[in-house]
Design an enzyme around this catalytic site. Structure first.
Site, PDB file in Angstrom:
ATOM      1  N   ASP A  79       0.854  -1.193   0.000  1.00 38.87           N
ATOM      2  CA  ASP A  79       0.000   0.000   0.000  1.00 38.87           C
ATOM      3  C   ASP A  79       0.894   1.249   0.000  1.00 38.87           C
ATOM      4  OD1 ASP A  79      -2.426   1.391   0.244  1.00 38.87           O
ATOM      5  OD2 ASP A  79      -2.344   1.378   2.440  1.00 38.87           O
ATOM      6  N   HIS A  80       0.618   2.186  -0.891  1.00 41.46           N
ATOM      7  CA  HIS A  80       1.361   3.453  -0.972  1.00 41.46           C
ATOM      8  C   HIS A  80       2.873   3.263  -1.080  1.00 41.46           C
ATOM      9  CE1 HIS A  80      -2.116   6.028  -0.472  1.00 41.46           C
ATOM     10  NE2 HIS A  80      -2.531   5.198   0.460  1.00 41.46           N
ATOM     11  N   HIS A 202      -9.623   4.912  -1.809  1.00 40.90           N
ATOM     12  CA  HIS A 202      -8.788   5.038  -0.606  1.00 40.90           C
ATOM     13  C   HIS A 202      -9.569   5.836   0.429  1.00 40.90           C
ATOM     14  CE1 HIS A 202      -4.552   3.744  -1.610  1.00 40.90           C
ATOM     15  NE2 HIS A 202      -5.236   3.464  -2.714  1.00 40.90           N
ATOM     16  N   GLY A 203      -9.187   5.668   1.702  1.00 35.71           N
ATOM     17  CA  GLY A 203      -9.827   6.473   2.748  1.00 35.71           C
ATOM     18  C   GLY A 203     -11.252   6.058   3.035  1.00 35.71           C
ATOM     19  N   ALA A 226      -8.202   1.181   6.677  1.00 30.09           N
ATOM     20  CA  ALA A 226      -7.096   1.087   7.639  1.00 30.09           C
ATOM     21  C   ALA A 226      -7.444   1.732   8.984  1.00 30.09           C
ATOM     22  CB  ALA A 226      -5.842   1.740   7.050  1.00 30.09           C
ATOM     23  N   THR A 227      -7.737   3.028   8.963  1.00 32.21           N
ATOM     24  CA  THR A 227      -7.894   3.786  10.220  1.00 32.21           C
ATOM     25  C   THR A 227      -8.913   3.169  11.171  1.00 32.21           C
ATOM     26  OG1 THR A 227      -7.233   5.802   9.096  1.00 32.21           O
ATOM     27  CG2 THR A 227      -8.475   6.079  11.133  1.00 32.21           C
TER      28      THR A 227
HETATM   29  P1  13P Z   1      -8.366   4.862   5.820  1.00 27.68           P
HETATM   30  O1  13P Z   1      -7.225   4.856   6.783  1.00 27.68           O
HETATM   31  O2  13P Z   1      -9.030   6.190   5.786  1.00 27.68           O
HETATM   32  O3  13P Z   1      -9.306   3.743   6.033  1.00 27.68           O
HETATM   33  O4  13P Z   1      -7.745   4.671   4.370  1.00 27.68           O
HETATM   34  C1  13P Z   1      -7.033   3.486   4.105  1.00 27.68           C
HETATM   35  C2  13P Z   1      -6.351   3.546   2.810  1.00 27.68           C
HETATM   36  O5  13P Z   1      -6.808   4.147   1.865  1.00 27.68           O
HETATM   37  C3  13P Z   1      -5.099   2.796   2.696  1.00 27.68           C
HETATM   38  O6  13P Z   1      -4.481   2.980   1.473  1.00 27.68           O
END
Ligand code: 13P
Length: 274
Positions: A79-80, A202-203, A226-227
């Site tokens: 990721d990234h 994402h996000g 993720a968050t």
């Molecule tokens: P969040 O942390 O907002 O869930 O986003 C995760 C993400 O896009 C990882 O690449």
């Protein structure tokens, strides 16, 4: 089945494929227990910082063996990825998929490095994800509407790079939202109509369930989360620690792991709508 095949299948069926980050044994197991209970496939993601924390070979071995143990169909994804070198190391360690994130560079530079990664990944038959447009990272300003990915940019980017998975900016951002998120569904529809590339959101943390479903119905296939996983895990852990003075860490982690299972079961149900 390769990840590319699974993503295509899900794109055609207009289903969401969940891509979750993991940080340690407990978050990994939480994700896999949920996937196993829902009979859902999952993409396991590692960022540079998680790789540095756990060790690349150790994290890969742990993820691969755990997928077998829990009988989950899953793939490993970087990721990234922020450099060609990191991407290459992950490909050498057998990742199924890598992201090269050069979205903060100029369009031309983003094209150039993505092309190099696509070429390298072909040798490993691995999937490649790139990012185009401004998706705020943690600590960056959110919701910059003017930098939503445009249709013409997306078409040109895919034509020049042949990348098969693309993270687009349509109003989401990483981390929790400071105000109600709004996704530019109209833009998503237009991009989805113009290119066959798998589209990534994402996000996804903090995006309401119905909004996630609307995004999937209109062309998003890969959902990155993720968050919310970190947040759920840490809240449960803090609660357990507050309520007891247990020093056996094997007794305090399971509750936090279970909170991740509950979260992920909910997410799998939300995104596997079709
Ligand atoms: P969040 O942390 O907002 O869930 O986003 C995760 C993400 O896009 C990882 O690449």
């Amino acid at each position: 089945m390769t990840l590319q095949e699974k993503l295509k299948e899900y794109q055609q069926k207009r289903k969401g494929l969940l891509a979750t980050n993991f940080y340690n044994l407990e978050t990994l197991q939480g994700v896999l227990i949920a996937a196993s209970r829902c009979h859902a496939p999952v993409i396991l993601q590692l960022t540079r910082s998680s790789i540095e924390y756990m060790g690349l070979r150790e994290a890969v071995a742990l993820a691969r063996r755990s997928m077998e143990t829990f009988e989950v169909e899953g793939w490993l994804h970087l990721d990234h990825g922020d450099s060609y070198e990191l991407v290459k190391r992950c490909l050498e360690e057998g990742f199924d998929s890598v992201m090269i994130d050069a979205s903060n560079k100029s369009f031309t530079e983003n094209v150039e490095i993505t092309r190099q990664v696509v070429e390298e990944a072909q040798k490993y038959n691995a999937n490649v994800e790139a990012e185009l447009g401004y998706i705020a990272k943690l600590g960056q300003s959110q919701m910059v509407k003017t930098t939503n990915t445009t249709v013409s940019e997306a078409v040109e980017f895919v034509r020049q790079t042949s990348v098969n998975t693309l993270a687009i900016a349509i109003g989401s951002s990483h981390g929790f939202y400071k105000s109600e998120p709004h996704l530019n569904i109209q833009r998503l529809k237009e991009i989805h109509k113009a290119i066959e590339t798998i589209l990534v959101l994402h996000g996804s943390s903090g995006i309401p369930d119905e909004m996630l479903q609307e995004a999937i119905s209109n062309g998003i296939t890969k959902i990155n989360l993720a968050t919310e996983i970190k947040d759920t895990f840490m809240k449960a852990l803090k609660q357990t620690l507050q309520d007891s003075d247990e020093i056996d860490l094997r007794k305090v982690f399971p509750n936090a792991c279970e909170s991740v299972v509950d979260l992920l079961i909910h997410k799998f149900r939300v995104i596997n709508i079709n």
